[in-house]
Design a protein around this motif. Structure first.
Motif, PDB file in Angstrom:
ATOM      1  N   PRO A  23      -8.120 -49.560 -45.315  1.00 19.63           N
ATOM      2  CA  PRO A  23      -9.503 -49.306 -44.891  1.00 19.63           C
ATOM      3  C   PRO A  23      -9.836 -47.810 -44.798  1.00 19.63           C
ATOM      4  N   ILE A  24     -11.052 -47.473 -45.207  1.00 17.98           N
ATOM      5  CA  ILE A  24     -11.565 -46.105 -45.118  1.00 17.98           C
ATOM      6  C   ILE A  24     -12.184 -45.910 -43.735  1.00 17.98           C
ATOM      7  N   GLY A  25     -11.954 -44.738 -43.151  1.00 20.20           N
ATOM      8  CA  GLY A  25     -12.555 -44.418 -41.863  1.00 20.20           C
ATOM      9  C   GLY A  25     -11.695 -43.473 -41.057  1.00 20.20           C
ATOM     10  N   THR A  26     -12.134 -43.201 -39.851  1.00 22.09           N
ATOM     11  CA  THR A  26     -11.380 -42.389 -38.895  1.00 22.09           C
ATOM     12  C   THR A  26     -10.974 -43.292 -37.747  1.00 22.09           C
ATOM     13  N   PHE A  27      -9.683 -43.347 -37.489  1.00 22.18           N
ATOM     14  CA  PHE A  27      -9.144 -44.296 -36.522  1.00 22.18           C
ATOM     15  C   PHE A  27      -8.164 -43.618 -35.570  1.00 22.18           C
ATOM     16  N   SER A  28      -8.054 -44.178 -34.385  1.00 24.71           N
ATOM     17  CA  SER A  28      -7.041 -43.737 -33.421  1.00 24.71           C
ATOM     18  C   SER A  28      -5.721 -44.424 -33.747  1.00 24.71           C
ATOM     19  N   LEU A  29      -4.665 -43.928 -33.120  1.00 24.58           N
ATOM     20  CA  LEU A  29      -3.346 -44.541 -33.254  1.00 24.58           C
ATOM     21  C   LEU A  29      -3.047 -45.337 -31.994  1.00 24.58           C
ATOM     22  N   ASP A  30      -2.336 -46.432 -32.151  1.00 24.05           N
ATOM     23  CA  ASP A  30      -1.915 -47.231 -31.009  1.00 24.05           C
ATOM     24  C   ASP A  30      -0.536 -46.732 -30.565  1.00 24.05           C
ATOM     25  N   LYS A  31       0.203 -47.584 -29.912  1.00 20.77           N
ATOM     26  CA  LYS A  31       1.540 -47.259 -29.428  1.00 20.77           C
ATOM     27  C   LYS A  31       2.543 -47.268 -30.582  1.00 20.77           C
ATOM     28  N   LEU A  32       3.715 -46.716 -30.324  1.00 16.83           N
ATOM     29  CA  LEU A  32       4.826 -46.819 -31.260  1.00 16.83           C
ATOM     30  C   LEU A  32       5.644 -48.047 -30.890  1.00 16.83           C
ATOM     31  N   TYR A  33       5.871 -48.927 -31.860  1.00  9.18           N
ATOM     32  CA  TYR A  33       6.789 -50.039 -31.702  1.00  9.18           C
ATOM     33  C   TYR A  33       8.021 -49.680 -32.512  1.00  9.18           C
ATOM     34  N   TYR A  34       9.202 -49.910 -31.948  1.00  7.58           N
ATOM     35  CA  TYR A  34      10.414 -49.518 -32.663  1.00  7.58           C
ATOM     36  C   TYR A  34      11.544 -50.510 -32.421  1.00  7.58           C
ATOM     37  N   ARG A  35      12.441 -50.615 -33.409  1.00  2.00           N
ATOM     38  CA  ARG A  35      13.609 -51.483 -33.309  1.00  2.00           C
ATOM     39  C   ARG A  35      14.705 -50.728 -32.571  1.00  2.00           C
ATOM     40  N   HIS A  36      14.823 -50.966 -31.282  1.00  2.00           N
ATOM     41  CA  HIS A  36      15.787 -50.239 -30.451  1.00  2.00           C
ATOM     42  C   HIS A  36      17.236 -50.529 -30.825  1.00  2.00           C
ATOM     43  N   ASP A  37      17.490 -51.608 -31.577  1.00  2.00           N
ATOM     44  CA  ASP A  37      18.844 -51.902 -32.038  1.00  2.00           C
ATOM     45  C   ASP A  37      19.189 -51.110 -33.307  1.00  2.00           C
ATOM     46  N   ARG A  38      18.185 -50.452 -33.909  1.00  2.00           N
ATOM     47  CA  ARG A  38      18.409 -49.695 -35.150  1.00  2.00           C
ATOM     48  C   ARG A  38      18.117 -48.204 -35.016  1.00  2.00           C
ATOM     49  N   VAL A  39      17.177 -47.858 -34.149  1.00  2.00           N
ATOM     50  CA  VAL A  39      16.823 -46.453 -33.933  1.00  2.00           C
ATOM     51  C   VAL A  39      16.729 -46.191 -32.440  1.00  2.00           C
ATOM     52  N   LYS A  40      17.213 -45.025 -32.043  1.00  2.00           N
ATOM     53  CA  LYS A  40      17.039 -44.712 -30.624  1.00  2.00           C
ATOM     54  C   LYS A  40      15.579 -44.339 -30.402  1.00  2.00           C
ATOM     55  N   LYS A  41      15.161 -44.427 -29.156  1.00  2.00           N
ATOM     56  CA  LYS A  41      13.771 -44.146 -28.831  1.00  2.00           C
ATOM     57  C   LYS A  41      13.404 -42.753 -29.339  1.00  2.00           C
ATOM     58  N   PRO A  42      12.419 -42.669 -30.249  1.00  4.99           N
ATOM     59  CA  PRO A  42      12.050 -41.370 -30.822  1.00  4.99           C
ATOM     60  C   PRO A  42      11.374 -40.452 -29.808  1.00  4.99           C
ATOM     61  N   LYS A  43      11.455 -39.167 -30.079  1.00  6.80           N
ATOM     62  CA  LYS A  43      10.732 -38.189 -29.261  1.00  6.80           C
ATOM     63  C   LYS A  43       9.286 -38.195 -29.726  1.00  6.80           C
ATOM     64  N   THR A  44       8.399 -38.605 -28.832  1.00  4.44           N
ATOM     65  CA  THR A  44       6.979 -38.689 -29.142  1.00  4.44           C
ATOM     66  C   THR A  44       6.185 -38.736 -27.850  1.00  4.44           C
ATOM     67  N   LYS A  45       4.919 -38.380 -27.958  1.00  5.34           N
ATOM     68  CA  LYS A  45       4.018 -38.491 -26.814  1.00  5.34           C
ATOM     69  C   LYS A  45       3.300 -39.834 -26.802  1.00  5.34           C
TER      70      LYS A  45
END
Length: 164
Positions: free
Chosen positions: A39-61
């Motif tokens: 989709p075309i437009g300007t959008f906000s970002l939601d939360k980060l969902y991550y696979r904690h069994d594959r990646v450690k919690k990333p550094k992010t705000k």
């Protein structure tokens, strides 16, 4: 500051340039469910969902939520209550599984398209997610995992994504 989709292969944030892939059928100002368009437009970002069994919690705000096996994202145009929302997959509605084996959703940020008061059939599950091969997506924007981790350090809940 905004993330900008410069073209179908390039995502830009400040001085950072990331290779990306978008929907198989390109961009659309009139997105509909299943059209394989981003989709075309300007959008906000939601939360980060991550696979904690594959990646450690990333550094992010961004707020971080571990993906569990029972998580899905509703893409069922018959479900007014759940459409384009995170759900428990035990519900009897069509959905995308968030807990995937192909690593695509090891890191995933929903793009807030058709989000607050979703209109049935206007498109759902538009994500920023991981790719290894840059194959076209079903409407999402995909970047390499290493680039995703860099981008996560730079963005916050006020960051927008501009798709044009």
């Amino acid at each position: 500051m905004s993330i900008i989709l410069k073209n179908k292969d390039t995502l830009v944030y400040k001085d950072f340039i990331f290779k990306c892939s978008i929907g198989k059928k390109g961009l659309s100002a009139a997105k509909v469910e299943g059209d394989n368009k981003t989709p075309i437009g300007t959008f906000s970002l939601d939360k980060l969902y991550y696979r904690h069994d594959r990646v450690k919690k990333p550094k992010t705000k961004l707020k971080c939520i571990p993906i569990k096996k029972n998580m899905g994202w509703c893409d069922d145009i018959k479900s007014k209550k759940n459409y384009n929302k995170l759900i428990n997959i035990k519900q009897k509605v069509r959905h995308e599984k968030m807990y995937r084996f192909d690593r695509t959703y090891d890191l995933v940020v929903p793009i807030k398209y058709n989000f607050l008061r979703p209109k049935l059939g206007k498109g759902s599950a538009i994500f920023l997610h991981v790719t290894k091969n840059f194959n076209p997506t079903s409407g999402c924007i995909a970047i390499r995992k290493s680039d995703f981790l860099i981008l996560l350090r730079l963005v916050n809940k006020k960051t927008k994504i501009i798709i044009k």
